[in-house]
Design an enzyme around this catalytic site. Structure first.
Site, PDB file in Angstrom:
ATOM      1  CE1 TYR A  51      -6.819   2.961  -0.032  1.00 25.01           C
ATOM      2  CE2 TYR A  51      -4.421   3.096   0.090  1.00 25.01           C
ATOM      3  CZ  TYR A  51      -5.565   2.475  -0.381  1.00 25.01           C
ATOM      4  OH  TYR A  51      -5.452   1.367  -1.175  1.00 25.01           O
ATOM      5  CD  GLU A  60      -3.017  -0.771  -0.055  1.00 26.56           C
ATOM      6  OE1 GLU A  60      -3.012   0.346  -0.630  1.00 26.56           O
ATOM      7  OE2 GLU A  60      -3.761  -1.702  -0.410  1.00 26.56           O
ATOM      8  CB  CYS A  95     -20.178  -2.671 -13.962  1.00 28.88           C
ATOM      9  SG  CYS A  95     -20.216  -2.035 -12.262  1.00 28.88           S
ATOM     10  CG  ASP A 123      -8.055   3.208  -4.296  1.00 35.14           C
ATOM     11  OD1 ASP A 123      -9.263   3.257  -4.616  1.00 35.14           O
ATOM     12  OD2 ASP A 123      -7.284   2.336  -4.755  1.00 35.14           O
TER      13      ASP A 123
END
Length: 348
Positions: free
Chosen positions: A121, A38, A201, A139
C-alpha cells in the site's frame, strides 16, 4: 481517462481535504512528506496524525535529517501514535534512502517496495502521489468504495486481490496521485461505514450497492476472532522524586520504548497472585497495591494491569532500568499503555 476517473477527479477538485502533506491538484507532492504521512496514517486517524506530522517536519524536515536523528529521539516523538514498529522502520527506511539511494526515494512502486518497512500500500501511494505512476492505491476507505461500487460479494480479507484489480482498472494514467487521494477522501467523507451520503457521491448513478439499497452491507468481512485478555502486575517504584522505568528490548512489542517493569503479560483469568509477582519485583521494599485497573487494547489482545507501588530506600541499579524525574514524566515518551498505568499511581 475513463468516465469514472473524470467524475471523481472533478469532485476532488472541489471537495478535497486540505492536508499538510498534500500538494495542490495536478502537482506532485514531496516524496518525503508523502512517505512520512502514509506511515503515520497506518491504523491512525488523520486528526491524530496532523500534529505528529507537523512536529516531525519541524524537527526533521528532510529524510537526511531524520536518518541522522538518534532512534531514541524518534521513538520519543512517536509516543502516543502506537504501533511502534512503524517508528523503528521509519528510521531504518530513512537510513536506507540516504545510504543506498543518495537521499532520494526510488521513483517507482517496485523500488519503493524494496525499502525497509514499506509494504504494497505505502509503495503504491508514494509512487502515485509523489511520482505520478498509475499505481492502484488501496486502503480501508478504497476497499469500502470499490466494494460498494461493484457490490462485491467476496469477504475481506480474501477480497483484497479482487479489489486491487478493480481499482487498477479505473486508475488513470493522468493525475493518478490525485485519483488515489480522491478515493481516500470519498471513503472518509462521503462513502462512510455508516449512513453514507450517497446523494453527494459523484458515482451515485454507477454504484451497484446504492441501486440495491444495501450499501452498508459492504465491504463484506469475515467474522473477527475474539481478542484474548492478558493480565499483568506493574511496579511503581519511587525514590527522591524519581520513578524507575524500563527500556524495553529493541525488537518486539513496544520495542525500544520506555515503560514500567511488570510481570509477564500472559493470558489468564485473574491477576498474578502476590507470591508470583514478588518473584519479579525489582526491589526488597514493601509493595502496596494501588486501587484500579488500567485497560488497553492492542491489535491482537486486551491488556489489563494492576499496579503495586513502593518507596525505595536507594536507587537500585536494575538491568535495562533507569530513573526518571516524576515532574518530567510527560517528556520521556511513554506509550499510551504505560501512561494508563502511571495514571493509576497518580490517583492512588
Amino acid at each position: 481517462m475513463t468516465d469514472r476517473a473524470t467524475e471523481l477527479l472533478d469532485w476532488y477538485d472541489s471537495n478535497r481535504r486540505r492536508l499538510p502533506w498534500r500538494a495542490e491538484p495536478g502537482r506532485a507532492s514531496d516524496p518525503y512528506a508523502v512517505w512520512l504521512s502514509e506511515v503515520m496514517l497506518q491504523q491512525t486517524t488523520v486528526a491524530t496524525v496532523k500534529d505528529y506530522f507537523a512536529r516531525f517536519m519541524a524537527l526533521w524536515p528532510t529524510v537526511d535529517a531524520l536518518a541522522a536523528a538518534p532512534l531514541d529521539d524518534v521513538l520519543k516523538e512517536w509516543a502516543g501514535l502506537g504501533y511502534y514498529a512503524r517508528a523503528r522502520n521509519l528510521h531504518k527506511c530513512a537510513n536506507a534512502v540516504v545510504t543506498d539511494h543518495g537521499g532520494r526515494f526510488p521513483d517507482n512502486e517496485a523500488g519503493l517496495r524494496a525499502l525497509p518497512g514499506v509494504g504494497d500500500y505505502t509503495a503504491a501511494a508514494i509512487a502515485a502521489i509523489a511520482f505520478g505512476e498509475a499505481a492502484a492505491v488501496v486502503d480501508g476507505n478504497v476497499e469500502r468504495v470499490i466494494s460498494r461500487l461493484n457490490r462485491l460479494e467476496e469477504e475481506l480479507p480474501g477480497a483484497k486481490k479482487s479489489i486491487k484489480a478493480l481499482t487498477a482498472a479505473i486508475t488513470p494514467t493522468k493525475r493518478p496521485g490525485d485519483f488515489a487521494q480522491a478515493m481516500m477522501d470519498l471513503g472518509a467523507t462521503v462513502c462512510t461505514p455508516k449512513k453514507p451520503k450517497c446523494l453527494l457521491c459523484p458515482w451515485v448513478k454507477a454504484c451497484a450497492a446504492r441501486a440495491a439499497g444495501d450499501a452498508e452491507r459492504f465491504p463484506m468481512k469475515a467474522p473477527k476472532k475474539e481478542k484474548p485478555t492478558r493480565r499483568t502486575v506493574a511496579f511503581w517504584l519511587i525514590h527522591d522524586g524519581h520513578v524507575l522505568l524500563e527500556r524495553r528490548a529493541p525488537k518486539g512489542l513496544l520495542g525500544g520504548m520506555p515503560g514500567l517493569f511488570s510481570t509477564p503479560w500472559t493470558e489468564r483469568a485473574d491477576f498474578p497472585a502476590k507470591p508470583e509477582w514478588l518473584d519479579h519485583k525489582p526491589s526488597d521494599d514493601y509493595w502496596k497495591p494501588v486501587d484500579g485497573t488500567a485497560k488497553h487494547t492492542f491489535t491482537h489482545f486486551h491488556l489489563e494491569t494492576r499496579l503495586v507501588a513502593a518507596k525505595a530506600s536507594q536507587r537500585y541499579n536494575i538491568e535495562n532500568g533507569f530513573w526518571h524525574p516524576l515532574e518530567a514524566l510527560q517528556d520521556v515518551g511513554l506509550p499510551t499503555v504505560f501512561k494508563k498505568m502511571a495514571s493509576l499511581a497518580a490517583k492512588g
